[in-house]
Design a protein around this motif. Structure first.
Motif, PDB file in Angstrom:
ATOM      1  N   VAL A 120      42.528  46.157  38.971  1.00 57.68           N
ATOM      2  CA  VAL A 120      43.446  45.796  37.890  1.00 57.68           C
ATOM      3  C   VAL A 120      44.844  45.726  38.488  1.00 57.68           C
ATOM      4  O   VAL A 120      45.243  46.603  39.256  1.00 57.68           O
ATOM      5  N   ARG A 127      48.439  43.378  31.687  1.00 58.27           N
ATOM      6  CA  ARG A 127      47.548  43.204  32.845  1.00 58.27           C
ATOM      7  C   ARG A 127      47.696  41.785  33.374  1.00 58.27           C
ATOM      8  O   ARG A 127      47.370  40.825  32.677  1.00 58.27           O
ATOM      9  N   THR A 130      42.614  41.063  36.450  1.00 56.97           N
ATOM     10  CA  THR A 130      41.474  41.966  36.408  1.00 56.97           C
ATOM     11  C   THR A 130      40.348  41.288  37.154  1.00 56.97           C
ATOM     12  O   THR A 130      40.267  40.051  37.194  1.00 56.97           O
TER      13      THR A 130
END
Length: 145
Positions: A120, A127, A130
């Motif tokens: 991540v 984010r 990922t």
């Protein structure tokens, strides 16, 4: 193996400052000449607040994170990532990883571990990336020479 790889192992975080130079250099190095990766004014005209990092640069940084951790015998076998929040200049992306699965093989010459690592990369707005990386790490097994 001299460097044990275990499921559940947490990789140390890696902080990467997101600079204009990194964004532009990554785009140029990967031959991605889309204006949103180097021209702030054109990026704004297209609805972005600034230039942003391309996926190929992100992919390279994820690969670097894994190989830096596992060392010089690490070989990336598969990198599968998905982008989320953009990396804009002035932010910092923090990469973290967790070893999800490990398989080991040993012969007379080499011990090999293949690990699947969940990665991540987060920045100030969420984010950025990922995904999972499959990496093979080999060391001499101490058998035949």
């Amino acid at each position: 193996m001299s460097r044990q790889v275990r499921a559940g192992e947490q990789l140390p975080p890696l902080e990467i400052p997101i600079t204009r130079t990194l964004i532009v250099a990554g785009a140029i190095a990967s031959r991605d000449y889309q204006d949103v990766h180097h021209d702030a004014e054109l990026a704004r005209q297209k609805g972005s607040p600034d230039i942003f990092m391309n996926i190929l640069t992100t992919n390279g940084l994820v690969g670097r994170y894994i190989t830096d951790h596992f060392g010089p015998t690490a070989v990336l076998r598969k990198v599968a990532i998905r982008l989320g929040a953009p990396n804009y200049p002035g932010d910092t992306m923090v990469l973290t990883g967790t070893v999800e699965e490990v398989t080991e093989e040993t012969d007379a010459v080499t011990a090999t571990a293949t690990a699947t690592v969940k990665v991540v990369g987060a920045n100030g707005i969420g984010r950025h990336v990922t995904g999972t990386v499959t990496v093979t790490v080999s060391v001499p097994s101490g058998g035949a020479r």
